[in-house]
Scaffold this motif. Structure first.
Motif, PDB file in Angstrom:
ATOM      1  N   TYR A   1      37.064  28.323  43.980  1.00  9.32           N
ATOM      2  CA  TYR A   1      37.393  29.327  42.897  1.00  9.32           C
ATOM      3  C   TYR A   1      38.393  29.390  42.576  1.00  9.32           C
ATOM      4  CZ  TYR A   1      32.443  30.490  44.585  1.00  9.32           C
ATOM      5  OH  TYR A   1      31.271  30.427  44.925  1.00  9.32           O
ATOM      6  N   ILE A   2      38.660  29.604  41.281  1.00  8.14           N
ATOM      7  CA  ILE A   2      40.218  29.733  40.900  1.00  8.14           C
ATOM      8  C   ILE A   2      39.737  31.097  39.939  1.00  8.14           C
ATOM      9  CG2 ILE A   2      42.164  29.171  39.148  1.00  8.14           C
ATOM     10  CD1 ILE A   2      41.190  26.362  39.740  1.00  8.14           C
ATOM     11  N   VAL A   3      40.517  32.372  40.298  1.00  4.82           N
ATOM     12  CA  VAL A   3      40.234  33.694  39.775  1.00  4.82           C
ATOM     13  C   VAL A   3      41.635  34.347  39.121  1.00  4.82           C
ATOM     14  CG1 VAL A   3      39.522  35.899  40.397  1.00  4.82           C
ATOM     15  CG2 VAL A   3      38.478  33.938  41.627  1.00  4.82           C
ATOM     16  N   THR A   4      41.643  34.816  38.182  1.00  2.00           N
ATOM     17  CA  THR A   4      42.829  35.660  37.616  1.00  2.00           C
ATOM     18  C   THR A   4      42.099  36.995  37.357  1.00  2.00           C
ATOM     19  OG1 THR A   4      42.257  35.282  35.200  1.00  2.00           O
ATOM     20  CG2 THR A   4      43.333  33.555  36.312  1.00  2.00           C
ATOM     21  N   ARG A   5      42.915  37.936  36.883  1.00  2.00           N
ATOM     22  CA  ARG A   5      42.614  39.256  36.510  1.00  2.00           C
ATOM     23  C   ARG A   5      41.378  39.629  35.986  1.00  2.00           C
ATOM     24  NH1 ARG A   5      46.727  42.414  38.786  1.00  2.00           N
ATOM     25  NH2 ARG A   5      48.644  41.532  39.383  1.00  2.00           N
ATOM     26  N   ASN A   6      41.223  38.509  34.913  1.00  2.00           N
ATOM     27  CA  ASN A   6      39.845  39.016  33.828  1.00  2.00           C
ATOM     28  C   ASN A   6      39.265  37.819  33.790  1.00  2.00           C
ATOM     29  OD1 ASN A   6      40.571  41.626  33.300  1.00  2.00           O
ATOM     30  ND2 ASN A   6      42.468  40.724  32.489  1.00  2.00           N
TER      31      ASN A   6
END
Length: 289
Positions: free
Chosen positions: A275-280
């Motif tokens: 998974y690659i997760v940013t703030r939104n």
């Protein structure tokens, strides 16, 4: 260990033949001493949870994840599940994760063991501890069998826990209600309420990990809707991850507009998810070895 038997004599000092009770009594002492002097030969009960080696891994690794991820705007983590019995395949997955420099941490969504045996936990720990990044493990239904829950608590810690990886709040929940005959508060709503209410201002998103998801056998679907409400109390819940059904899937147990659940395949398939997760936002990649 050899032991010389005293020579039996009469009161006048004459030789007296050894009788069978005398021989058996001394033979018992000899065998007892021999066993005590060769303690390596003693096999402990298979459900003995007096586990040697590193314990309390959840607390240690949560602190490491928080330290390593502090200040990051993008997080990358790997998700594996259901490694029970599949030791060689798990090792291949770990090796593949290790060759990737971009992974920040690893989440295992349960069923490390097949029978809840402490030895199974030790074998899994031996492989997972070769990861180059910290990892945390949710508890699976097989991990609850026999002495498995006690072994999990000894090796890892609480079966409900959370951490803050920079902006991302990660929650891991015990959802294996069936294994407790629905007699225990699983999911633990008191934990969820307290946890969701105590998020720091730095947290802007949430991911929830569990072994059994709503709609699956072993989850208590009598409380599924309430569980969903409590999940949505978390700040910006992006998605949930799970295992258990031994195949990859993306589904929405509360309708197409509801929370996305991403299910990892088992280790037998030599598959895991990144998974690659940013703030939104987030995206994921299924890795097939």
């Amino acid at each position: 260990m050899w032991m010389k038997l005293p020579s039996p004599t009469t009161a006048c000092g004459c030789y007296r033949p050894l009788h069978e009770p005398y021989l058996m009594k001394n033979l018992f002492y000899i065998l007892t001493l021999a066993l005590l002097s060769a303690c390596d030969l003693v096999e402990y009960h298979p459900y003995d949870v007096d586990i040697d080696g590193p314990t309390g891994l959840t607390r240690t690794n949560c602190a490491l994840i928080e330290q390593l991820c502090a200040g990051k705007d993008t997080l990358r983590f790997a998700h594996l599940s259901d490694t029970q019995r599949f030791y060689d395949e798990t090792e291949k997955i770990v090796n593949d994760i290790n060759r990737r420099d971009s992974i920040d941490f690893v989440i295992h969504t349960g069923d490390m063991t097949d029978f809840g045996l402490p030895k199974e936990y030790i074998w899994q720990r031996r492989i997972l501890n070769t990861l180059r990044v910290p990892y945390v493990c949710a508890i699976g239904n097989h991990d609850c069998l026999a002495a498995g829950e006690a072994a999990y608590h000894k090796m890892f810690g609480d079966d409900n826990f959370s951490l803050n990886a920079s902006f991302l709040h990660i929650v891991s929940l015990n959802t294996n209600a069936y294994e407790y005959d629905y007699s225990k508060d699983i999911p633990d709503f008191a934990f969820m309420k307290q946890d969701a209410a105590s998020l720091p201002d730095s947290v802007t998103s949430t991911v929830i990990a569990m072994h059994v998801a709503p709609g699956m056998f072993l989850f208590n679907d009598n409380v599924a809707d309430y569980f969903n409400q409590q999940c949505l109390q978390y700040r910006n819940l992006q998605f949930c991850i799970c295992g258990h059904d031994h195949h990859f899937d993306v589904f929405h147990p509360f309708g197409e507009d509801g929370t996305t659940y991403i299910q990892c395949d088992d280790a037998k398939s030599c598959s895991y998810v990144i998974y690659i997760v940013t703030r939104n936002s987030y995206r994921y990649e299924v890795v097939q070895l």
